[in-house]
Design a protein around this motif. Structure first.
Motif, PDB file in Angstrom:
ATOM      1  N   THR A 185       0.839  -1.192   0.000  1.00 16.80           N
ATOM      2  CA  THR A 185       0.000   0.000   0.000  1.00 16.80           C
ATOM      3  C   THR A 185       0.879   1.249   0.000  1.00 16.80           C
ATOM      4  O   THR A 185       2.075   1.180   0.317  1.00 16.80           O
ATOM      5  CB  THR A 185      -0.902   0.021   1.236  1.00 16.80           C
ATOM      6  OG1 THR A 185      -0.075   0.092   2.415  1.00 16.80           O
ATOM      7  CG2 THR A 185      -1.762  -1.231   1.300  1.00 16.80           C
ATOM      8  N   PRO A 186       0.323   2.418  -0.349  1.00 14.50           N
ATOM      9  CA  PRO A 186       1.125   3.651  -0.299  1.00 14.50           C
ATOM     10  C   PRO A 186       1.752   3.893   1.073  1.00 14.50           C
ATOM     11  O   PRO A 186       2.921   4.274   1.168  1.00 14.50           O
ATOM     12  CB  PRO A 186       0.098   4.732  -0.651  1.00 14.50           C
ATOM     13  CG  PRO A 186      -0.898   4.028  -1.513  1.00 14.50           C
ATOM     14  CD  PRO A 186      -1.016   2.647  -0.950  1.00 14.50           C
ATOM     15  N   ALA A 187       0.989   3.667   2.140  1.00 11.29           N
ATOM     16  CA  ALA A 187       1.549   3.856   3.479  1.00 11.29           C
ATOM     17  C   ALA A 187       2.625   2.814   3.766  1.00 11.29           C
ATOM     18  O   ALA A 187       3.664   3.126   4.367  1.00 11.29           O
ATOM     19  CB  ALA A 187       0.435   3.771   4.521  1.00 11.29           C
ATOM     20  N   GLY A 188       2.389   1.579   3.345  1.00 10.33           N
ATOM     21  CA  GLY A 188       3.365   0.523   3.563  1.00 10.33           C
ATOM     22  C   GLY A 188       4.668   0.775   2.834  1.00 10.33           C
ATOM     23  O   GLY A 188       5.757   0.510   3.364  1.00 10.33           O
ATOM     24  N   LYS A 189       4.567   1.284   1.611  1.00  6.92           N
ATOM     25  CA  LYS A 189       5.774   1.554   0.829  1.00  6.92           C
ATOM     26  C   LYS A 189       6.631   2.636   1.476  1.00  6.92           C
ATOM     27  O   LYS A 189       7.859   2.602   1.377  1.00  6.92           O
ATOM     28  CB  LYS A 189       5.388   1.954  -0.589  1.00  6.92           C
ATOM     29  CG  LYS A 189       4.846   0.798  -1.420  1.00  6.92           C
ATOM     30  CD  LYS A 189       4.457   1.254  -2.818  1.00  6.92           C
ATOM     31  CE  LYS A 189       3.931   0.075  -3.649  1.00  6.92           C
ATOM     32  NZ  LYS A 189       3.508   0.502  -4.997  1.00  6.92           N
ATOM     33  N   ARG A 190       5.994   3.595   2.126  1.00  7.09           N
ATOM     34  CA  ARG A 190       6.765   4.637   2.807  1.00  7.09           C
ATOM     35  C   ARG A 190       7.548   4.067   3.982  1.00  7.09           C
ATOM     36  O   ARG A 190       8.605   4.597   4.349  1.00  7.09           O
ATOM     37  CB  ARG A 190       5.848   5.755   3.295  1.00  7.09           C
ATOM     38  CG  ARG A 190       5.359   6.674   2.187  1.00  7.09           C
ATOM     39  CD  ARG A 190       4.884   7.996   2.759  1.00  7.09           C
ATOM     40  NE  ARG A 190       3.799   7.814   3.706  1.00  7.09           N
ATOM     41  CZ  ARG A 190       2.517   7.777   3.373  1.00  7.09           C
ATOM     42  NH1 ARG A 190       2.167   7.902   2.094  1.00  7.09           N
ATOM     43  NH2 ARG A 190       1.592   7.614   4.286  1.00  7.09           N
ATOM     44  N   LEU A 191       7.019   2.999   4.582  1.00  6.84           N
ATOM     45  CA  LEU A 191       7.699   2.398   5.729  1.00  6.84           C
ATOM     46  C   LEU A 191       8.692   1.312   5.342  1.00  6.84           C
ATOM     47  O   LEU A 191       9.471   0.866   6.181  1.00  6.84           O
ATOM     48  CB  LEU A 191       6.664   1.798   6.686  1.00  6.84           C
ATOM     49  CG  LEU A 191       5.757   2.799   7.410  1.00  6.84           C
ATOM     50  CD1 LEU A 191       4.737   2.053   8.256  1.00  6.84           C
ATOM     51  CD2 LEU A 191       6.571   3.743   8.284  1.00  6.84           C
TER      52      LEU A 191
END
Length: 398
Positions: A185-191
């Motif tokens: 997910t977009p949030a997951g990719k940032r992490l």
């Protein structure tokens, strides 16, 4: 002689080391008879970072809603080891006057014992089993479990682990359910850069959390507001998490586990949902088994549209529409009393809206938000009241 019993709510407690909030049913009782059981018992499982306190406004609005007032009891469960349930010393360990065995549970949770994703499901299964013994299948009280984000994953895992998954609960409500592909997910990719760098996870992040925990609360809340743009109430809850600081590390550890383990929608969760649906279908027509609520499009960076479609397909959910635009959401009174009102019909008349009737006939339903709600809806008072109104209608029609 009858009199009104109004307890200050919510009542704070713990269950096996986890902080919980309890909204008992507010009812009229007499001196000669016990209070009537609630029509609905709602058990809520928090999403990561796992503090039930974040959802206090949402659940208070639900408890006092026009449709449910006087008939609903709510129990909100924090994730074990994520909430500072009692005062802590500088080393993050508990100091308390609570019974020894309860304090022992809290201390072990703060240390990170039994706080994995699997252990959280076991913990919630124990809570659900205990509560179900109070209101067994076939009683006048329906037990509905509700989760947010990864809390939905935990509650489905918990129900599926029961020897009797189809009768453990009478219904499931999932709010922005994070059930698949979290790392993509977009949030997951940032992490992802953090996940892939053990030095950051093992040393730098804990050091930063420890330094933040040393700050006076007023400055820590102010800093959190600047960094996260959370409102004052949400920032105050986040400050409690960080001030642990072991609770914050437990939340981080489980978050990394989620990224590593939550991929495709699990087949056993699909079987759990189908078993509940079959039981509800056998009980009669127009029975709901599951309701899922998703943010529109890609507003939700943890559950964007393609994840929603994957979850709907994986669990066999049928898309249905929320009430038409003529049904207006209105905040009542002080903002905690909310209801879903029809401008042209009585709100308690289910036959007034054809679309509403068709919704009730869907066993496994998935609805997409029409009001722009975000994943962290619990941090926004207006979003909190909006979603409380929708969920109140769903529970009322269960």
């Amino acid at each position: 002689m009858a009199h009104q019993v109004l307890l200050p709510v919510p009542i704070e407690s713990t269950f096996r080391g986890a902080h919980c909030l309890w909204w008992p049913v507010q009812s009229v009782v007499s001196n000669s008879s016990p209070p009537a059981p609630p029509r609905w018992l709602v058990v809520f499982v928090a999403g990561n970072p796992g503090l039930a306190e974040y959802y206090r406004p949402f659940l208070s609005a639900l408890h006092s809603s026009t449709l449910l007032r006087g008939s609903v009891e709510i129990v909100a469960l924090s994730l074990r080891g994520h909430a500072p349930t009692i005062d802590t010393r500088d080393d993050g360990m508990a100091q308390t006057d609570m019974p020894w065995d309860a304090a022992k549970d809290v201390r072990s949770a703060i240390r990170g014992i039994d706080t994995s994703l699997r252990a959280q499901a076991d913990h919630k299964l124990a809570a659900l089993t205990s509560l179900r013994s109070l209101y067994p299948p076939g009683s006048s009280t329906q037990m509905i479990v509700m989760g947010h984000s990864i809390g939905c994953y935990i509650l489905l895992d918990a129900i599926g682990s029961s020897p009797t998954p189809s009768t453990l609960v009478d219904g499931v409500i999932m709010l922005m359910p994070a059930l698949a592909h979290l790392r993509d997910t977009p949030a997951g990719k940032r992490l992802t850069p953090v996940v892939l760098r053990p030095t950051i996870v093992k040393f730098i992040v804990p050091a930063v959390i420890f330094l933040l925990s040393l700050m006076p609360t007023v400055f820590l809340v102010a800093l959190i507001r600047v960094i996260t743009r959370q409102p004052p109430a949400g920032a105050a809850v986040t400050a409690k998490l960080v001030a642990g600081p072991r609770t914050a590390l437990n939340a981080l550890s489980m978050g990394l586990e989620e990224m590593a383990t939550v991929h495709e929608v699990r087949e056993d969760m699909r079987k759990t949902v189908r078993a509940l649906a079959e039981r509800r279908r056998a009980e009669g027509p127009r029975r709901a088994a599951v309701r899922a609520y998703f943010a529109a499009g890609d507003i939700d960076e943890w559950v964007p549209q393609w994840i929603r479609e994957s979850v709907e397909d994986g669990l066999g959910l049928q898309t249905f529409h929320l009430p038409p635009s003529s049904l207006q959401l209105k905040a009542m009174g002080d903002g905690h009393d909310v209801s879903l009102q029809n401008e042209d019909a009585n709100e308690d008349d289910a036959s007034a809206s054809p679309a509403h009737n068709s919704d009730a006939a869907v066993l496994l339903g998935s609805a997409v938000c029409q009001w722009g709600l975000k994943h962290a809806f619990c941090l926004d008072p207006s979003e909190t009241n909006t979603l409380a109104a929708v969920v109140a209608r769903w529970i009322h029609d269960w």
